[in-house]
Design an enzyme around this catalytic site. Structure first.
Site, short mmCIF file in Angstrom:
data_model
loop_
_atom_site.label_atom_id
_atom_site.label_comp_id
_atom_site.label_asym_id
_atom_site.label_seq_id
_atom_site.Cartn_x
_atom_site.Cartn_y
_atom_site.Cartn_z
N SER A 95 60.05 56.23 -11.88
CA SER A 95 59.48 55.58 -10.68
C SER A 95 60.48 54.59 -10.09
O SER A 95 60.63 54.51 -8.87
CB SER A 95 58.19 54.84 -11.02
OG SER A 95 57.18 55.73 -11.42
N GLU A 137 47.86 49.58 1.28
CA GLU A 137 47.26 48.25 1.45
C GLU A 137 45.98 48.18 0.62
O GLU A 137 45.49 49.20 0.15
CB GLU A 137 46.94 48.03 2.94
CG GLU A 137 48.19 48.16 3.81
CD GLU A 137 47.95 47.89 5.28
OE1 GLU A 137 46.77 47.76 5.68
OE2 GLU A 137 48.95 47.79 6.02
N LEU A 342 47.99 65.64 -32.13
CA LEU A 342 48.42 64.57 -33.04
C LEU A 342 47.26 63.83 -33.70
O LEU A 342 47.47 62.94 -34.52
CB LEU A 342 49.33 63.57 -32.32
CG LEU A 342 50.82 63.90 -32.47
CD1 LEU A 342 51.18 65.11 -31.63
CD2 LEU A 342 51.67 62.71 -32.09
N GLU A 367 51.76 58.76 -4.45
CA GLU A 367 52.54 59.76 -3.69
C GLU A 367 51.67 60.92 -3.23
O GLU A 367 52.07 62.08 -3.29
CB GLU A 367 53.70 60.28 -4.54
CG GLU A 367 54.73 59.22 -4.84
CD GLU A 367 55.66 58.98 -3.67
OE1 GLU A 367 55.63 59.79 -2.72
OE2 GLU A 367 56.39 57.99 -3.71
P1 FAD Z 1 42.00 56.17 -2.13
O1 FAD Z 1 42.78 56.69 -0.98
O2 FAD Z 1 40.98 55.13 -1.89
O3 FAD Z 1 41.30 57.43 -2.83
C1 FAD Z 1 40.26 57.29 -3.81
C2 FAD Z 1 39.78 58.68 -4.19
O4 FAD Z 1 39.25 59.34 -3.03
C3 FAD Z 1 40.91 59.58 -4.71
O5 FAD Z 1 40.44 60.43 -5.72
C4 FAD Z 1 41.28 60.41 -3.49
O6 FAD Z 1 41.88 61.65 -3.83
C5 FAD Z 1 39.93 60.57 -2.82
N1 FAD Z 1 40.06 60.83 -1.39
C6 FAD Z 1 40.56 60.02 -0.42
N2 FAD Z 1 40.52 60.62 0.77
C7 FAD Z 1 39.99 61.85 0.56
C8 FAD Z 1 39.71 62.97 1.40
N3 FAD Z 1 39.96 62.96 2.74
N4 FAD Z 1 39.17 64.07 0.83
C9 FAD Z 1 38.93 64.11 -0.50
N5 FAD Z 1 39.17 63.11 -1.34
C10 FAD Z 1 39.71 61.98 -0.82
N6 FAD Z 1 52.05 52.68 -2.62
C11 FAD Z 1 53.12 52.27 -1.88
O7 FAD Z 1 53.05 52.17 -0.66
N7 FAD Z 1 54.31 51.95 -2.49
C12 FAD Z 1 54.47 52.03 -3.84
O8 FAD Z 1 55.57 51.74 -4.35
C13 FAD Z 1 53.36 52.44 -4.66
N8 FAD Z 1 53.45 52.44 -6.02
C14 FAD Z 1 52.33 52.71 -6.77
C15 FAD Z 1 52.38 52.55 -8.17
C16 FAD Z 1 51.25 52.76 -8.94
C17 FAD Z 1 51.30 52.54 -10.43
C18 FAD Z 1 50.04 53.18 -8.33
C19 FAD Z 1 48.80 53.44 -9.15
C20 FAD Z 1 49.98 53.33 -6.96
C21 FAD Z 1 51.11 53.08 -6.16
N9 FAD Z 1 51.05 53.15 -4.75
C22 FAD Z 1 52.14 52.77 -3.99
C23 FAD Z 1 49.78 53.43 -4.08
C24 FAD Z 1 49.41 54.90 -4.06
O9 FAD Z 1 50.24 55.60 -3.19
C25 FAD Z 1 47.92 54.99 -3.71
O10 FAD Z 1 47.20 54.58 -4.85
C26 FAD Z 1 47.50 56.37 -3.27
O11 FAD Z 1 48.00 56.68 -2.00
C27 FAD Z 1 45.98 56.54 -3.25
O12 FAD Z 1 45.38 55.51 -2.53
P2 FAD Z 1 44.18 54.68 -3.19
O13 FAD Z 1 44.55 54.33 -4.57
O14 FAD Z 1 43.82 53.60 -2.25
O15 FAD Z 1 42.98 55.72 -3.31
#
Ligand code: FAD
Length: 388
Positions: A95, A137, A342, A367
């Site tokens: 990452s 965000e 395991l 991603e």
């Molecule tokens: P949400 O978008 O709220 O989704 C929640 C659930 O709803 C998920 O299961 C999703 O699949 C589902 N869902 C949402 N919309 C739909 C739809 N239309 N149809 C069906 N299902 C849907 N972001 C950055 O910008 N920069 C980074 O460097 C970065 N690093 C990260 C590192 C880690 C360890 C983690 C955990 C996340 C990171 N992220 C980063 C953020 C990451 O890209 C987001 O978590 C991701 O885009 C999902 O957004 P969310 O967590 O808000 O989930």
């Protein structure tokens, strides 16, 4: 012909060039010698092994697939192979490299002014300057186009307001690539650490990607010179093209984590005895190992063709979604099955498996979640959008 090794059942090694094998073996050695001895402790302590940054830079891993400005200029397949080996060590290490090269350096390389490239890229390739990428965000994840962070033009500067969340490398970054809404659409800004109105806070209590820094970025009337805007991109195509670069590396990387889990489980099954025989003799255990071995071959083939298409300039983003979705899904499945082989030993950090398993939960979500990639592919093959 003789059967190849259990970790390369389809002789995929023969599909690689000498240079590609050399890159892979070099990174593999680095991971074995420098990452493996310390990564379990870093995971447990929740710290990122910063001491490895200069060595990763020395190996040319930062901005590896970019040309010029001190970058290694290697092929997409070489970059993929490096990601695969790094993630066989830990998803957090991969990452770091993905964010530095694909999410922070790539937008400067692709959309920056000549001055921005000269100023940032050589230092970033050397690992002297760390970057991060702020898109997500607190209230906006998958629906990134609806971001709330704003950048208002005021004379010769822009004033940023808003919060970014879940930002890898945020707390250690010297420069943040921040995507914000302006009156002419989404634009990217380079915000330097120390700029008044810009602060970060690290996210704690994670049980996944513990050996990686994840942070919030806060912008409160943060004023940056207009020259800090990336001049050559406007709209969501900016962040999305960076994500395509990073997702490419993830499709490869996940295969490395899966391979590491498979190797450990295979080895363990051959030596662990129950009912007076090695557990590898039980059909149910063999079934798990066979599925892992087969899915590993399939995932490697997907990754390799993905890389070949990219190197030929023939890659479509939907193809990246196919590989990211499949390979992370299968890696997570392999990690869980390996964990079960395991038994109780599988739940400790004495073995790498539960670390990979927990890490892959993040990789499954970031991603583009697995669901979002399903919808991207679904839209491409049906012509119908199921996003909203
Ligand atoms: P949400 O978008 O709220 O989704 C929640 C659930 O709803 C998920 O299961 C999703 O699949 C589902 N869902 C949402 N919309 C739909 C739809 N239309 N149809 C069906 N299902 C849907 N972001 C950055 O910008 N920069 C980074 O460097 C970065 N690093 C990260 C590192 C880690 C360890 C983690 C955990 C996340 C990171 N992220 C980063 C953020 C990451 O890209 C987001 O978590 C991701 O885009 C999902 O957004 P969310 O967590 O808000 O989930």
């Amino acid at each position: 012909a003789p059967l190849p090794a259990a970790t390369d059942l389809y002789s995929l090694d023969t599909l690689l060039s000498d240079e590609e094998r050399m890159v892979r073996d070099t990174v593999r050695k680095f991971v074995r010698e420098r990452v493996m001895p310390v990564i379990g402790e870093h995971f447990e302590a929740g710290t990122f092994p910063r001491e490895l940054i200069p060595e990763m830079a020395e190996l040319g891993l930062l901005g590896m697939h970019l040309d010029g400005y001190g970058c290694a200029g290697l092929s997409a397949v070489c970059y993929g192979l490096a990601c695969q080996e790094l993630e066989a060590g830990d998803s957090g290490i991969r990452s770091f490299v993905s964010v530095q090269g694909s999410l922070a350096m790539f937008p400067i390389f692709a959309f920056g002014s000549e001055e921005q490239k000269q100023r940032w890229l050589p230092a970033m390739a050397k690992g002297e300057v760390i970057g991060c990428f702020g898109l997500t965000e607190p209230d906006i994840g998958s629906d990134a186009g609806n971001m709330r962070t704003t950048a208002r033009r005021d004379g010769s500067s822009y004033v940023l307001n808003g919060n970014k969340m879940w930002i890898t490398n945020g707390g250690i970054a010297d420069v943040a690539v921040v995507w914000a809404r302006t009156e002419d659409g989404v634009r990217g800004f380079l915000v330097e650490r120390g700029t008044p109105g810009f602060t970060t806070s690290n996210i704690h209590r994670k049980l996944s990607l513990r050996a990686s820094v994840t942070s919030e970025l806060h912008f409160e009337d943060c004023r940056v010179p207009a020259e800090n805007m990336l001049p050559n991109i406007r709209g969501m195509r900016g962040p999305l093209s960076c994500l395509n670069e990073a997702r490419f590396g993830i499709a490869w990387g996940a295969v490395g984590a899966a391979r590491a889990c498979y190797e450990v489980a295979l080895d363990y099954a051959k030596t662990r005895e129950q009912f007076q025989q090695p557990i590898a003799r039980f059909q149910l255990v063999q079934q798990k190992l066979v599925t892992m071995a087969t899915e590993l071959v399939k995932a490697q083939l997907l990754a390799l063709q993905l890389g070949r298409l990219k190197d030929q300039g023939m890659l479509h983003p939907v193809q990246i979604s196919v590989a990211k979705r499949n390979n992370v899904r299968e890696a997570l499945h392999a990690a869980r099955e390996a964990r079960s082989i395991l038994g109780a030993n599988g739940i400790t950090l004495e073995y790498p498996i539960i670390r990979h398993m927990n890490n892959l939960e993040s990789v499954f979500t970031y991603e583009g979640t697995d669901d979002i990639h399903t919808l991207i592919i679904g839209q491409a093959i049906t012509g119908e959008s199921a996003f909203s």
